[in-house]
Write a protein that holds these residues in place. Structure first.
Motif, PDB file in Angstrom:
ATOM      1  N   GLU A  72      -0.506  19.918  55.429  1.00 40.32           N
ATOM      2  CA  GLU A  72       0.513  20.673  54.708  1.00 40.32           C
ATOM      3  C   GLU A  72      -0.208  21.603  53.725  1.00 40.32           C
ATOM      4  N   ASP A  73       0.110  22.903  53.772  1.00 41.68           N
ATOM      5  CA  ASP A  73      -0.578  23.843  52.877  1.00 41.68           C
ATOM      6  C   ASP A  73      -0.318  23.499  51.419  1.00 41.68           C
ATOM      7  N   PRO A  74      -1.367  23.517  50.595  1.00 38.52           N
ATOM      8  CA  PRO A  74      -1.125  23.271  49.166  1.00 38.52           C
ATOM      9  C   PRO A  74      -0.309  24.410  48.550  1.00 38.52           C
ATOM     10  N   GLU A  75       0.338  24.095  47.449  1.00 32.95           N
ATOM     11  CA  GLU A  75       1.251  25.058  46.849  1.00 32.95           C
ATOM     12  C   GLU A  75       0.519  26.043  45.936  1.00 32.95           C
ATOM     13  N   GLY A  77       1.766  28.288  43.965  1.00 31.21           N
ATOM     14  CA  GLY A  77       2.405  28.491  42.655  1.00 31.21           C
ATOM     15  C   GLY A  77       1.884  27.533  41.595  1.00 31.21           C
ATOM     16  N   GLU A 104      -5.397  19.396  49.536  1.00 29.55           N
ATOM     17  CA  GLU A 104      -4.550  19.533  50.729  1.00 29.55           C
ATOM     18  C   GLU A 104      -4.288  18.136  51.274  1.00 29.55           C
TER      19      GLU A 104
END
Ligand SMILES: C=C(O[C@@H]1C=C(C(=O)O)C=C[C@H]1O)C(=O)O
Length: 336
Positions: A72-75, A77, A104
């Motif tokens: 899952e791609d890290p955020e 923002g 990640e």
């Protein structure tokens, strides 16, 4: 802990099996692993195995299977907010450098079958260490040594500044990267001056295949016998992973940034081995961590005044991709 492994400087892969006896001090004899977290909060960091051997593979530690991971791609923002706060502190004058970490996360069904052979496939300057405790564990292929201690000689390194191998020429003259590296090298020299005669070698480029770093070897002829725990506390975290200046306040803000970004406590922490009267601690980066079905790859980036958000974000991805390739989550590039 069920097992722990550590690749020594002279090329042996030491595998210890549990149960481990937890000790507050380094035992005088035999083999003991040293494991602490980033904040050095463990009271009994020395772990004496029930038995140990020198091995050349990790076969038998992991069940071999077709590994599937859903990453899952890290955020971005969350990182952007922390990056802005780091910059505010730097511009406010209380901070020269800090090292936020982005992690990640993925869901997996177990490690790739290639992990058994990992010791044979690593680049020369990558050192393997790891441990497992029930269904959780860590495996690291780190290029960074905290220090090595033998016969009154302490060797260490400044390792900071990062680029892709293709960018080698430009990297060699990149003022921002050189400055970032020099912060680390000079801080280490200053911290070590109390302990003995310090010698610094020239800054070099360390080539790990996909990534390159600036690397400065440093050695110290110690004036007197030093205790490994004290040296770890004195040196960790270097500004390669920690804040500059390192005060209780700048450390507390880094702990807060790490926590908000979901950084595991073992990332950037020292892991070591005492054997044959020598002690060495590595810096726990370039690692895969797992707990049951969840797997994590953290990476950090040194932020200084000229750092820019997009470049740091790219560097973090680059580091994670390099780790994924080493650990068999991504195919090796052609020619390797
Ligand atoms: C923090 C990491 O690496 C450290 C940070 C570097 C940098 O900021 O240029 C380079 C090497 C390591 O000292 C990492 O790999 O996650």
């Amino acid at each position: 802990m069920d097992w722990a492994c550590f690749a020594t400087a002279d090329g042996r892969l030491v595998l210890g099996r549990g149960p481990f006896e937890e000790l507050a001090d380094c035992p005088q004899e035999g083999v003991a692993f040293y494991r602490n977290d980033f904040a050095l909060q463990i009271d009994k960091p020395w772990l004496q195995p029930t038995s140990w051997e020198v091995v050349d593979s990790l076969a038998g530690l992991f069940s071999s299977q077709e590994s599937e991971v859903l990453w899952e791609d890290p955020e971005a923002g969350l990182f952007a907010n922390v990056f802005r706060e780091v910059m505010e502190r730097i511009r406010g004058g209380g901070l020269e450098k800090s090292v936020p970490v982005v992690t990640e996360t993925g869901q997996w069904n177990g490690p790739p079958a290639t992990w058994a052979d990992l010791p044979k496939r690593l680049a020369r300057d990558m050192r393997l260490f790891g441990w497992a405790d029930g269904d959780s564990g860590v495996l690291s292929a780190t290029p960074e040594q905290l220090f090595h201690l033998e016969d009154g000689l302490l060797t260490t390194m400044a390792l900071a500044g990062t680029a892709r191998s293709e960018e080698r020429e430009l990297f060699g003259v990149d003022e921002k990267e050189i400055r970032e590296h020099e912060f680390v090298a000079q801080t280490l020299m200053a911290k070590l001056a109390d302990f003995g005669m310090v010698r610094r070698k020239d800054r070099q480029i360390l080539d790990l295949g996909e990534l390159i770093h600036f690397h400065t070897p440093i050695e110290v002829e110690l004036y007197r016998g030093e205790n490994a725990d004290n040296l770890v506390r004195r040196l960790h975290p270097t500004p390669a992973l920690g804040p500059l200046p390192r005060t209780s306040e700048t450390l507390a803000t880094l702990y807060d940034w790490r926590e908000r970004l979901g950084c595991p406590r073992w990332f950037g922490a020292p892991f070591g081995l005492s054997i044959d009267g020598t002690f060495e601690a590595l810096v726990g980066i370039r690692m895969t961590l797992w707990q049951g079905k969840e797997v994590q790859i953290p990476a950090g980036c040194g932020v200084i005044e000229p750092s820019r958000l997009v470049n740091e974000w790219r560097e973090l991805r680059l580091k994670r991709e390099a780790v994924k390739r080493v650990f068999g989550f991504l195919p090796q590039p052609l020619g390797n």
